[in-house]
Design a protein around this motif. Structure first.
Motif, short mmCIF file in Angstrom:
data_model
loop_
_atom_site.label_atom_id
_atom_site.label_comp_id
_atom_site.label_asym_id
_atom_site.label_seq_id
_atom_site.Cartn_x
_atom_site.Cartn_y
_atom_site.Cartn_z
N VAL A 39 0.77 -1.48 -0.16
CA VAL A 39 -0.01 -0.01 0.12
C VAL A 39 0.81 1.36 -0.01
O VAL A 39 0.57 2.20 -0.70
CB VAL A 39 -0.83 -0.03 1.15
N MET A 40 1.80 1.18 0.77
CA MET A 40 2.73 2.49 0.86
C MET A 40 3.50 2.74 -0.41
O MET A 40 3.72 3.68 -1.01
CB MET A 40 3.76 2.06 1.93
N THR A 41 3.85 1.68 -1.17
CA THR A 41 4.73 1.72 -2.45
C THR A 41 3.69 2.35 -3.62
O THR A 41 3.98 3.14 -4.28
CB THR A 41 5.18 0.36 -2.98
N SER A 42 2.40 1.78 -3.44
CA SER A 42 1.50 2.50 -4.57
C SER A 42 1.08 3.69 -4.28
O SER A 42 0.53 4.41 -5.24
CB SER A 42 0.14 1.71 -4.41
N ALA A 43 1.17 4.10 -2.98
CA ALA A 43 0.85 5.72 -2.63
C ALA A 43 1.95 6.58 -2.57
O ALA A 43 1.81 7.80 -2.63
CB ALA A 43 0.11 5.46 -1.22
N GLY A 44 3.19 6.05 -2.99
CA GLY A 44 4.40 6.67 -2.88
C GLY A 44 4.90 7.20 -1.31
O GLY A 44 5.40 8.28 -1.28
N VAL A 45 4.74 6.55 -0.38
CA VAL A 45 4.84 6.85 0.99
C VAL A 45 6.33 6.02 1.21
O VAL A 45 6.34 4.88 0.98
CB VAL A 45 3.71 6.43 1.73
#
Length: 272
Positions: A39-45
């Motif tokens: 989820v973090m990767t997909s959101a650029g976090v």
């Protein structure tokens, strides 16, 4: 750099990570560190602060294993029993040996006034002061006065109030209890976590009736003492991780310099 300052992770593997629920909640689906990273990767976090979830109680093992699996991206905020005489030493060990960067108290699970008067609890605050780690508070709006008392008693301890102090649903920026939360900004050691909108909104996503509270919070505390928390995985039950982040970045009118602190620099200063 974008940092999510409030996420939880767990596995449904009680044989290895036993449940010890202190809040009456047991998960029925997993929120693994692998899922979080996706989820973090997909959101650029880029990074996240893992906050020990109540289903594991005082046993922080899975969270610590998660941090060890990806130390460059995660920091840990632990739970210790606030009424145990052994907890001050346990917290020292968690900080010194496990690299824990903060401790959280779920005051909302006990609405008594013991938080301000119990000597065992006070010793844990003294350890937080000694170790230089922040204290995160999840509280009820009725406990805001106690939070102010602790801010006075421990001015060297940075206090991060979760979910805007959980105001009553439908609160306005001029509501009496919400103004009491904003008054915590007068304490230079108090910080506000912009998280958990659904706990105090009366609407469905994107919880527009809470946006004025977010703006008022940043106005009172200053962006340098505000930080974004997704509340993963609970946010997925009511909204979207990506949409929450996008809303904060583009819909609330915050300036780029403010977002720089809210989405990263404040968390860097607290936990990195």
């Amino acid at each position: 750099m974008i940092i999510g300052a409030h996420v939880h992770v767990w596995l449904i593997a009680p044989e290895k990570y036993p449940w010890q629920p202190i809040g009456g909640y047991l998960p029925t689906t997993e929120a693994s560190v692998a899922d979080l990273l996706g989820v973090m990767t997909s959101a650029g976090v880029d990074r996240a602060v893992l906050v020990q979830p109540t289903p594991y109680g005082w046993e922080n093992d899975y969270m610590l294993d998660a941090v060890r699996s990806c130390p460059e991206r995660f920091k840990a905020v632990c739970l210790v029993d606030p009424y145990s005489a052994e907890s001050p030493m346990k917290l020292q060990q968690l900080v010194r040996q496990q690299g824990v960067k903060g401790v959280r108290f779920n005051w909302n699970l006990d609405l008594s006034h013991a938080w301000s008067t119990d000597t065992r609890h006070a010793r844990i605050w003294s350890v937080a002061k000694e170790m230089g780690i922040p204290v995160c508070l999840q509280l009820s709006w009725s406990q805001l006065g106690q939070a102010a008392d602790m801010a006075d008693q421990y001015p060297q301890v940075r206090i991060v109030v979760d979910h805007l102090g959980r105001p009553e649903p439908g609160s306005q920026e001029d509501s009496t209890t919400f103004k009491q939360f904003l008054a915590l900004a007068e304490h230079s050691n108090c910080y506000a976590k912009l998280s958990g909108l659904y706990y105090f909104s009366r609407q469905a996503a994107p919880f527009r009736d809470s946006w004025a509270l977010l703006r008022a919070t940043v106005g009172a505390f200053g962006a340098q003492r505000c930080l974004w928390g997704s509340d993963y995985p609970f946010v997925l039950e009511r909204w979207s991780y990506q949409d929450w982040l996008a809303t904060l970045r583009s819909e609330l009118g915050f300036k780029p310099a403010e977002l720089n602190f809210i989405l990263g620099q404040t968390s860097l200063g607290l936990w990195w």
